[in-house]
Write an enzyme that holds these catalytic residues in place. Structure first.
Site, mmCIF file in Angstrom:
data_model
loop_
_atom_site.group_PDB
_atom_site.id
_atom_site.type_symbol
_atom_site.label_atom_id
_atom_site.label_comp_id
_atom_site.label_asym_id
_atom_site.label_seq_id
_atom_site.Cartn_x
_atom_site.Cartn_y
_atom_site.Cartn_z
ATOM 1 N N ASP A 68 -37.301 -5.020 -14.813
ATOM 2 C CA ASP A 68 -35.964 -5.554 -15.127
ATOM 3 C C ASP A 68 -34.987 -5.203 -14.005
ATOM 4 O O ASP A 68 -35.212 -4.255 -13.246
ATOM 5 C CB ASP A 68 -35.450 -5.029 -16.478
ATOM 6 N N GLU A 133 -35.635 -0.296 -18.115
ATOM 7 C CA GLU A 133 -35.162 0.913 -17.442
ATOM 8 C C GLU A 133 -33.659 0.821 -17.241
ATOM 9 O O GLU A 133 -32.938 1.790 -17.403
ATOM 10 C CB GLU A 133 -35.862 1.094 -16.097
HETATM 11 ZN ZN LIG Z 1 -34.261 1.382 -10.721
#
Ligand SMILES: [Zn+2]
Length: 375
Positions: A68, A133
C-alpha cells in the site's frame, strides 16, 4: 531496463492507496512462483496479506514490506503523474517509488538471483507482504505474525524494506524503533464566574501546570542506540468561549517517543504521578501503544553491514530514529529485525522519486545478505 526497475515500475502503475493492494501481491507471487515460492493469502477485513515461502527448514529468513502507498495529495502538483512509473534520466517517479515498491522489486530480483545460484540453499526464504502498513496497521503484519506463531512457524531473521537511507544508498540501517505512547488528558474542575474564583476550580490552570511539568521531565538519557525519550503536546482545548467563565474541563493531547529502557507502563505511571500532584480529578484516554524494538549486533546485523560495505565501500550507520514501522510487530516473535531501503528524502511527498540505479544496487545488497546467511 534492469529487471528490478521494471518490476518497481509495474508496481507503481498499480494505484494501491492504503489499504488497497489491487494485485501488487499477486504480481510479486507470480514473479517468484518459478523460483519455488508457495503463496498463502492471509486476508483480514479489507486488508490483503501474502506469505510467500520457499523451503520448510530453519533458519527462516524473511523480507517484509508493504504494497500500500499513502494518498497522492493534489495530482496536478506532480510533475510526473503519481502512478505513471515514468523513468526519466535514471530517476523512477511515482507514489511508492521509495516507500516501498522499489524495495519490494529489489527483494524479488535478489531472491531470483540467489536461488538460481543456490537452488539448494540452507534454511528457508519468505516474503511477508501487507497492504496495511500506511493505514491503521491492525489487520496487516501483526495478524500474519499471530497466524505464524500459532502454528509454530518462527522467523529467525527479517529485513524490512523501509526507506532508511538519508544521503546515499544504504548509508543507514535501522536496528530498532522508538516506542510511541500518546493520550488525551482531561482535567476536571468546577465551572464558575471569573469574578468569584473561590466558588470555582479552574481546570486550565491545573492542566497547564501538569503540561509544564511533563514537558520539563527528564525521562531518561537514551542509550547506545536510542535518543532520549521525548514528550510533546500536540493539541490543547478548554474554555466556553465567554471571557467571564471558568470552564468545567480542559484537555490536551500528548505523545511520547520512547526508548526501550522504558515500558509504556513505566511511563504511564510517571505521567499519573505528575497529574495527581496538580489535579484531584482527571482522566487519560490512552491511544494504542506502539511498542519499541531493538536488534543488537548479531548474525543478521553483521551480515547486512558486511553486504552494504562490500557493495557501497562505506560502513552504514545504525539508527533508530523516525516514526514507527512494522518491525515492531515482527521483533516480539523473537526474530532479529532490521530495516534497510532506499533514500527517504521524498517519501509521502508530492513528486516521490527514487534513483533507478539505487534499486539495482539495493537488490545486490539484499542478495549479499542472503549469501552470507543461507548460502
Ligand atoms: Zn513504508
Amino acid at each position: 531496463m534492469d529487471d528490478t526497475v521494471e518490476i518497481a515500475q509495474s508496481l507503481i502503475r498499480i494505484a494501491s492507496v492504503t489499504p488497497d493492494d489491487l494485485g501488487c501481491q499477486s504480481l510479486i507471487a507470480d514473479a517468484l512462483a518459478s523460483a519455488g515460492f508457495e503463496a498463502e493469502e492471509m486476508n483480514f477485513g479489507d486488508v490483503k496479506n501474502l506469505w510467500l515461502r520457499r523451503g520448510d527448514k530453519r533458519p527462516l529468513f524473511v523480507f517484509a514490506g508493504h504494497t500500500d502507498v499513502v494518498p497522492t495529495g493534489p495530482e496536478d502538483k506532480w510533475v510526473h503523474s503519481p502512478f505513471s512509473g515514468d523513468c526519466v534520466d535514471g530517476m523512477l517517479h511515482g507514489r511508492g517509488a521509495a516507500d516501498m515498491k522499489g524495495s519490494l522489486a529489489a527483494m524479488v530480483t535478489a531472491c531470483q538471483r540467489f536461488i538460481s545460484s543456490h537452488p539448494d540453499h540452507r534454511g528457508s526464504i519468505a516474503l511477508l507482504l501487507t497492504s496495511d502498513e500506511e493505514g491503521p496497521a491492525v489487520d496487516g503484519t501483526v495478524r500474519v505474525i499471530d497466524t505464524l506463531s500459532a502454528r509454530d512457524e518462527h522467523i529467525d531473521w527479517c529485513v524490512v524494506g523501509e526507506p532508511t537511507s538519508s544521503r546515499t544508498l544504504a548509508d543507514t540501517i535501522k536496528n530498532g524503533r522508538r516506542g510511541s505512547l500518546g493520550g488525551t488528558l482531561t482535567v476536571v474542575g468546577r465551572q464558575g464566574h471569573v469574578a468569584y474564583p473561590h466558588l470555582a476550580d479552574n481546570p486550565i490552570h491545573r492542566l497547564t501546570l501538569i503540561l509544564s511539568a511533563l514537558a520539563a521531565t527528564h525521562w531518561d538519557d537514551g542509550n547506545e542506540y536510542f535518543p532520549a525519550t521525548s514528550f510533546q503536546v500536540s493539541n490543547i482545548a478548554g474554555g466556553t468561549g465567554a471571557t467571564n467563565v471558568i470552564p468545567g474541563e480542559a484537555c490536551a493531547q500528548f505523545n511520547l517517543r520512547f526508548c526501550p529502557d522504558h515500558t509504556a507502563q513505566s511511563l504511564q505511571e510517571m505521567i499519573h504521578t505528575i497529574c495527581r500532584a496538580h489535579a484531584d480529578e482527571y482522566r487519560i484516554d490512552w491511544s494504542p501503544i506502539g511498542q519499541p524494538y531493538q536488534t543488537l549486533p548479531d548474525t543478521l546485523l553483521e551480515a547486512a553491514v558486511a553486504s552494504v560495505e562490500t557493495v557501497t565501500r562505506k560502513r552504514p550507520t545504525l539508527s533508530t530514529d523516525g516514526g514507527t514501522s512494522d518491525g515492531r510487530f515482527i521483533a516480539p516473535s523473537g526474530a532479529q529485525v532490521i530495516e534497510l531501503g532506499p533514500l527517504n528524502k521524498t517519501i509521502h511527498q508530492v513528486d516521490e522519486v527514487v534513483d533507478a540505479s539505487d534499486l539495482s544496487t539495493l537488490s545486490v545488497i539484499y542478495e549479499g545478505i542472503l549469501e552470507r546467511l543461507l548460502a
